[in-house]
Design a protein around this motif. Structure first.
Motif, PDB file in Angstrom:
ATOM      1  N   ILE A  10     -34.156 -57.894  28.460  1.00  0.00           N
ATOM      2  CA  ILE A  10     -35.139 -58.782  29.084  1.00  0.00           C
ATOM      3  C   ILE A  10     -34.618 -60.205  28.931  1.00  0.00           C
ATOM      4  O   ILE A  10     -34.254 -60.637  27.835  1.00  0.00           O
ATOM      5  N   LEU A  11     -34.592 -60.922  30.070  1.00  0.00           N
ATOM      6  CA  LEU A  11     -34.028 -62.266  30.120  1.00  0.00           C
ATOM      7  C   LEU A  11     -35.096 -63.243  30.592  1.00  0.00           C
ATOM      8  O   LEU A  11     -35.737 -63.022  31.617  1.00  0.00           O
ATOM      9  N   TYR A  51     -36.691 -61.722  33.897  1.00  0.00           N
ATOM     10  CA  TYR A  51     -35.792 -60.804  34.591  1.00  0.00           C
ATOM     11  C   TYR A  51     -35.323 -59.745  33.606  1.00  0.00           C
ATOM     12  O   TYR A  51     -35.524 -59.868  32.398  1.00  0.00           O
ATOM     13  N   GLY A  52     -34.671 -58.723  34.129  1.00  0.00           N
ATOM     14  CA  GLY A  52     -34.173 -57.695  33.237  1.00  0.00           C
ATOM     15  C   GLY A  52     -33.012 -56.929  33.817  1.00  0.00           C
ATOM     16  O   GLY A  52     -32.710 -57.019  35.015  1.00  0.00           O
ATOM     17  N   ILE A  53     -32.367 -56.189  32.931  1.00  0.00           N
ATOM     18  CA  ILE A  53     -31.294 -55.274  33.298  1.00  0.00           C
ATOM     19  C   ILE A  53     -31.585 -53.967  32.579  1.00  0.00           C
ATOM     20  O   ILE A  53     -31.951 -53.961  31.396  1.00  0.00           O
ATOM     21  N   PHE A  54     -31.430 -52.854  33.303  1.00  0.00           N
ATOM     22  CA  PHE A  54     -31.539 -51.534  32.685  1.00  0.00           C
ATOM     23  C   PHE A  54     -30.319 -50.731  33.100  1.00  0.00           C
ATOM     24  O   PHE A  54     -30.004 -50.642  34.284  1.00  0.00           O
ATOM     25  N   ASP A  55     -29.622 -50.183  32.110  1.00  0.00           N
ATOM     26  CA  ASP A  55     -28.418 -49.401  32.352  1.00  0.00           C
ATOM     27  C   ASP A  55     -28.593 -48.022  31.718  1.00  0.00           C
ATOM     28  O   ASP A  55     -29.319 -47.897  30.728  1.00  0.00           O
ATOM     29  N   THR A  56     -27.884 -47.031  32.241  1.00  0.00           N
ATOM     30  CA  THR A  56     -27.856 -45.718  31.608  1.00  0.00           C
ATOM     31  C   THR A  56     -26.417 -45.269  31.405  1.00  0.00           C
ATOM     32  O   THR A  56     -25.508 -45.681  32.142  1.00  0.00           O
ATOM     33  N   PHE A  57     -26.259 -44.391  30.406  1.00  0.00           N
ATOM     34  CA  PHE A  57     -24.938 -43.936  29.991  1.00  0.00           C
ATOM     35  C   PHE A  57     -25.004 -42.463  29.588  1.00  0.00           C
ATOM     36  O   PHE A  57     -26.023 -41.996  29.086  1.00  0.00           O
ATOM     37  N   ALA A  58     -23.893 -41.766  29.774  1.00  0.00           N
ATOM     38  CA  ALA A  58     -23.819 -40.358  29.399  1.00  0.00           C
ATOM     39  C   ALA A  58     -23.388 -40.171  27.949  1.00  0.00           C
ATOM     40  O   ALA A  58     -23.569 -39.090  27.394  1.00  0.00           O
ATOM     41  N   ASP A  59     -22.827 -41.218  27.351  1.00  0.00           N
ATOM     42  CA  ASP A  59     -22.396 -41.097  25.955  1.00  0.00           C
ATOM     43  C   ASP A  59     -22.359 -42.471  25.296  1.00  0.00           C
ATOM     44  O   ASP A  59     -22.473 -43.507  25.960  1.00  0.00           O
ATOM     45  N   PRO A  72     -21.848 -58.739  29.476  1.00  0.00           N
ATOM     46  CA  PRO A  72     -22.345 -59.555  28.356  1.00  0.00           C
ATOM     47  C   PRO A  72     -21.524 -60.831  28.132  1.00  0.00           C
ATOM     48  O   PRO A  72     -22.077 -61.879  27.793  1.00  0.00           O
ATOM     49  N   THR A  73     -20.216 -60.751  28.366  1.00  0.00           N
ATOM     50  CA  THR A  73     -19.373 -61.935  28.229  1.00  0.00           C
ATOM     51  C   THR A  73     -19.776 -62.997  29.250  1.00  0.00           C
ATOM     52  O   THR A  73     -19.939 -64.177  28.912  1.00  0.00           O
ATOM     53  N   ALA A  74     -19.963 -62.578  30.499  1.00  0.00           N
ATOM     54  CA  ALA A  74     -20.367 -63.516  31.557  1.00  0.00           C
ATOM     55  C   ALA A  74     -21.747 -64.108  31.255  1.00  0.00           C
ATOM     56  O   ALA A  74     -21.976 -65.306  31.453  1.00  0.00           O
ATOM     57  N   GLN A  85     -34.223 -68.509  26.042  1.00  0.00           N
ATOM     58  CA  GLN A  85     -34.060 -67.928  24.709  1.00  0.00           C
ATOM     59  C   GLN A  85     -33.007 -66.832  24.789  1.00  0.00           C
ATOM     60  O   GLN A  85     -32.613 -66.446  25.881  1.00  0.00           O
ATOM     61  N   ALA A  86     -32.591 -66.365  23.634  1.00  0.00           N
ATOM     62  CA  ALA A  86     -31.598 -65.290  23.599  1.00  0.00           C
ATOM     63  C   ALA A  86     -32.160 -64.042  24.287  1.00  0.00           C
ATOM     64  O   ALA A  86     -33.370 -63.768  24.206  1.00  0.00           O
ATOM     65  N   PRO A  87     -31.314 -63.275  24.972  1.00  0.00           N
ATOM     66  CA  PRO A  87     -31.794 -62.043  25.615  1.00  0.00           C
ATOM     67  C   PRO A  87     -32.356 -61.073  24.580  1.00  0.00           C
ATOM     68  O   PRO A  87     -31.857 -60.996  23.451  1.00  0.00           O
ATOM     69  N   ASP A  88     -33.388 -60.353  24.958  1.00  0.00           N
ATOM     70  CA  ASP A  88     -33.948 -59.279  24.134  1.00  0.00           C
ATOM     71  C   ASP A  88     -33.280 -57.995  24.608  1.00  0.00           C
ATOM     72  O   ASP A  88     -33.624 -57.458  25.662  1.00  0.00           O
ATOM     73  N   ILE A  89     -32.296 -57.498  23.850  1.00  0.00           N
ATOM     74  CA  ILE A  89     -31.517 -56.323  24.239  1.00  0.00           C
ATOM     75  C   ILE A  89     -31.863 -55.177  23.309  1.00  0.00           C
ATOM     76  O   ILE A  89     -31.770 -55.305  22.084  1.00  0.00           O
ATOM     77  N   ARG A  90     -32.285 -54.078  23.927  1.00  0.00           N
ATOM     78  CA  ARG A  90     -32.694 -52.909  23.145  1.00  0.00           C
ATOM     79  C   ARG A  90     -31.949 -51.659  23.607  1.00  0.00           C
ATOM     80  O   ARG A  90     -31.831 -51.416  24.811  1.00  0.00           O
ATOM     81  N   GLN A  91     -31.484 -50.883  22.647  1.00  0.00           N
ATOM     82  CA  GLN A  91     -30.895 -49.592  22.972  1.00  0.00           C
ATOM     83  C   GLN A  91     -32.038 -48.597  23.152  1.00  0.00           C
ATOM     84  O   GLN A  91     -33.012 -48.624  22.400  1.00  0.00           O
ATOM     85  N   THR A  92     -31.911 -47.749  24.165  1.00  0.00           N
ATOM     86  CA  THR A  92     -32.967 -46.781  24.452  1.00  0.00           C
ATOM     87  C   THR A  92     -32.405 -45.365  24.419  1.00  0.00           C
ATOM     88  O   THR A  92     -31.223 -45.149  24.663  1.00  0.00           O
ATOM     89  N   ASP A  93     -33.264 -44.414  24.134  1.00  0.00           N
ATOM     90  CA  ASP A  93     -32.963 -42.995  24.283  1.00  0.00           C
ATOM     91  C   ASP A  93     -33.664 -42.526  25.544  1.00  0.00           C
ATOM     92  O   ASP A  93     -34.880 -42.736  25.680  1.00  0.00           O
ATOM     93  N   ILE A  94     -32.930 -41.925  26.452  1.00  0.00           N
ATOM     94  CA  ILE A  94     -33.507 -41.419  27.697  1.00  0.00           C
ATOM     95  C   ILE A  94     -34.100 -40.045  27.418  1.00  0.00           C
ATOM     96  O   ILE A  94     -33.407 -39.144  26.949  1.00  0.00           O
TER      97      ILE A  94
END
Length: 98
Positions: A10-11, A51-59, A72-74, A85-94
């Motif tokens: 969340i940005l 604003y926000g970003i949501f990504d998914t991953f297989a591993d 993240p670098t950009a 403020q700093a982004p609120d970044i959370r790891q999620t379990d799908i």
């Protein structure tokens, strides 16, 4: 392929910087497409400043590669100008996917 992990960021844009943050996120799509381990990548707007970003991953390797990748670098390079403020970044379990 089982998609069982994700990231939610969340940005919060500085006042008057919402459109600039939206443009930055739209450009981020090209970087996400190039990431082999990122299954899906969504950029979204919740309000004029949130604003926000949501990504998914297989591993976990894919998720870690993304966290250490170009997006993240950009974001770090424009954060002082665009973010309130700093982004609120959370790891999620799908839990379920359609």
């Amino acid at each position: 392929m089982a998609i069982d992990r994700g990231l939610l960021a969340i940005l919060e844009a500085k006042p008057g910087k919402g459109d600039d943050l939206a443009a930055f996120l739209e450009q981020g799509r090209e970087l996400a497409v190039a990431e082999e381990g990122t299954v899906t990548w969504y950029a979204f707007r919740l309000s004029d400043t949130t604003y926000g970003i949501f990504d998914t991953f297989a591993d976990e390797d894919g998720r870690q590669a993304h966290l250490n990748g170009q997006i993240p670098t950009a974001l770090g390079q424009v954060a002082d100008d665009l973010l309130a403020q700093a982004p609120d970044i959370r790891q999620t379990d799908i839990l379920a996917v359609k």
